[in-house]
Enzyme design. Structure first.
Site, PDB file in Angstrom:
ATOM      1  N   HIS A  92       0.884  -1.156   0.000  1.00 49.18           N
ATOM      2  CA  HIS A  92       0.000   0.000   0.000  1.00 49.18           C
ATOM      3  C   HIS A  92       0.927   1.213   0.000  1.00 49.18           C
ATOM      4  O   HIS A  92       2.045   1.147   0.528  1.00 49.18           O
ATOM      5  CB  HIS A  92      -0.886   0.022   1.243  1.00 49.18           C
ATOM      6  CG  HIS A  92      -1.875  -1.098   1.272  1.00 49.18           C
ATOM      7  ND1 HIS A  92      -2.098  -1.875   2.382  1.00 49.18           N
ATOM      8  CD2 HIS A  92      -2.696  -1.566   0.294  1.00 49.18           C
ATOM      9  CE1 HIS A  92      -3.022  -2.776   2.096  1.00 49.18           C
ATOM     10  NE2 HIS A  92      -3.391  -2.613   0.838  1.00 49.18           N
ATOM     11  N   ASP A 117       2.256   1.851   3.354  1.00 49.44           N
ATOM     12  CA  ASP A 117       3.203   0.836   3.862  1.00 49.44           C
ATOM     13  C   ASP A 117       4.610   1.255   3.427  1.00 49.44           C
ATOM     14  O   ASP A 117       5.578   1.097   4.162  1.00 49.44           O
ATOM     15  CB  ASP A 117       2.975  -0.550   3.235  1.00 49.44           C
ATOM     16  CG  ASP A 117       1.642  -1.182   3.595  1.00 49.44           C
ATOM     17  OD1 ASP A 117       1.197  -1.012   4.743  1.00 49.44           O
ATOM     18  OD2 ASP A 117       1.054  -1.853   2.712  1.00 49.44           O
TER      19      ASP A 117
END
Ligand code: XLS
Ligand code: MG
Length: 343
Positions: A49, A52
């Site tokens: 993501h 992330d």
């Protein structure tokens, strides 16, 4: 042509076990520690993501985001890992409460598009051309709150802006019929592939098929994969399993229905999946009951099951299969497959 298989998962697949009804039950593991776990578990690539990859990106400027992503790329190199894709996380921010690209508020739609462009910047810095869009909140709780024609056009317009922003990026839609929404606008592979045809460069819009999402739509994941393969649009997969129509379970691959998993492996292998560099992504979660020390087994187990099913697929007597198909004796074919799976 046989498939070529190498595996990825996302850092969210090693998680703390919280669910809507209870808090975390395992301590958090930082990303640098997770990075050192990938190879040991048999994985060569990481799915990200956007946040992330670059935490707190809402509070950073575009060039700061690119710099941080560049640092991450170096760390990945040190671990011998590649980045498979980046997905803008458009479902946690308060500006995406009513959806991102389909929000009824123009400021929120603009935020979703600008955040998607930052995710593309991160993908570039990490050396991948794949952007995954799980359209989590692009749907409704009640039909009257949005207009489905307008919503579809807004998703197309958003994807067009991404395709224009970066002429090398490929956008991969991950369909899911529900959860968190009551209904979403792009529930199946067919919807995603048809949507691609409305975009300015259909050749750069494909799909990420998640087994559980297909099952939640009442469909067979291997048939969804075959359909996408026929369009050359299966650019990644999220293998897992799902026990019927309930919340998205992200169970270990094959753990509910081995034959259904076998057919996914078989269709991928039969049609040379991976020969153009596609990865086998897993999107699996450990059971909440699992203790910290053993909370990555769902990942290595899913990979092991994939590889065992691959052996079974390759050792299936295809001459017998063909003969039974020619004789239209599908009962015997059924038994042949069952016996093969039972060993
Ligand atoms: C959730 C999705 C999610 C995506 C990644 O249901 O599967 O995990 O794959 O954004
Ligand atoms: Mg997924």
């Amino acid at each position: 042509m046989r498939g070529k298989f190498k595996f990825t998962f996302g850092p969210w697949n090693i998680h703390e076990g919280s669910d809507p009804f209870g808090p975390m039950v395992r301590k958090s593991i930082g990303f640098s520690e997770k990075m050192s776990m990938y190879k040991k578990l048999g994985f060569d690539g990481v799915q990200f993501h956007d946040d992330d990859a670059v935490p707190d990106l809402n509070n950073l400027k575009p060039d700061q985001i690119i710099k941080k992503a560049g640092e991450l790329k170096n760390a990945l190199n040190d671990h011998g890992l590649s980045a498979e894709f980046v997905a803008p996380r458009l479902w946690e921010d308060e500006k995406t409460i009513d959806g991102g690209y389909t929000s009824n508020d123009v400021k929120c739609r603009d935020y979703a598009i600008s955040r998607s462009k930052r995710a593309i910047d991160i993908a570039n810095a990490l050396g991948t051309d794949l952007l995954v869009l799980w359209l989590a909140r692009e749907g409704t709780y009640i039909r009257e709150s949005k207009d489905s024609k307008v919503a579809t056009e807004r998703i197309v317009s958003a994807i067009n802006q991404m395709l224009e922003y970066d002429l090398g990026i490929r956008v991969c839609i991950e369909p899911k019929p529900n959860e968190p929404m009551d209904h979403t606008y792009i529930p199946t592979t067919g919807h995603a592939i048809a949507l691609a045809q409305l975009c300015i460069d259909p050749a750069r819009v494909g799909v990420n098929i998640e087994s559980a999402h297909a099952i939640l739509a009442g469909l067979d994941p291997s048939d969804e994969m075959g359909y996408a393969l026929a369009f050359n649009k299966l650019w990644t997969v999220h293998l897992n399993d799902q026990n019927g129509l309930k919340f998205d379970q992200d169970k270990s691959f094959g753990s509910v229905d081995l034959r259904r998993a076998f057919n996914q492996v078989r269709i991928l292998d039969k049609h040379g999946y991976g020969n153009n560099g596609e990865w086998v992504g897993l999107d699996v979660k450990a059971m909440r009951t699992q203790k910290l020390e053993v909370s990555t087994k769902h990942l290595s187990n899913s990979r092991t099951i994939f590889l065992r099913l691959l052996e079974l697929s390759r050792s299936l007597d295809e001459t017998k299969v063909d003969a039974l198909i020619a004789a239209r004796d599908y009962e015997e074919l059924d038994l042949l497959i069952m016996n093969h799976l039972l060993g």
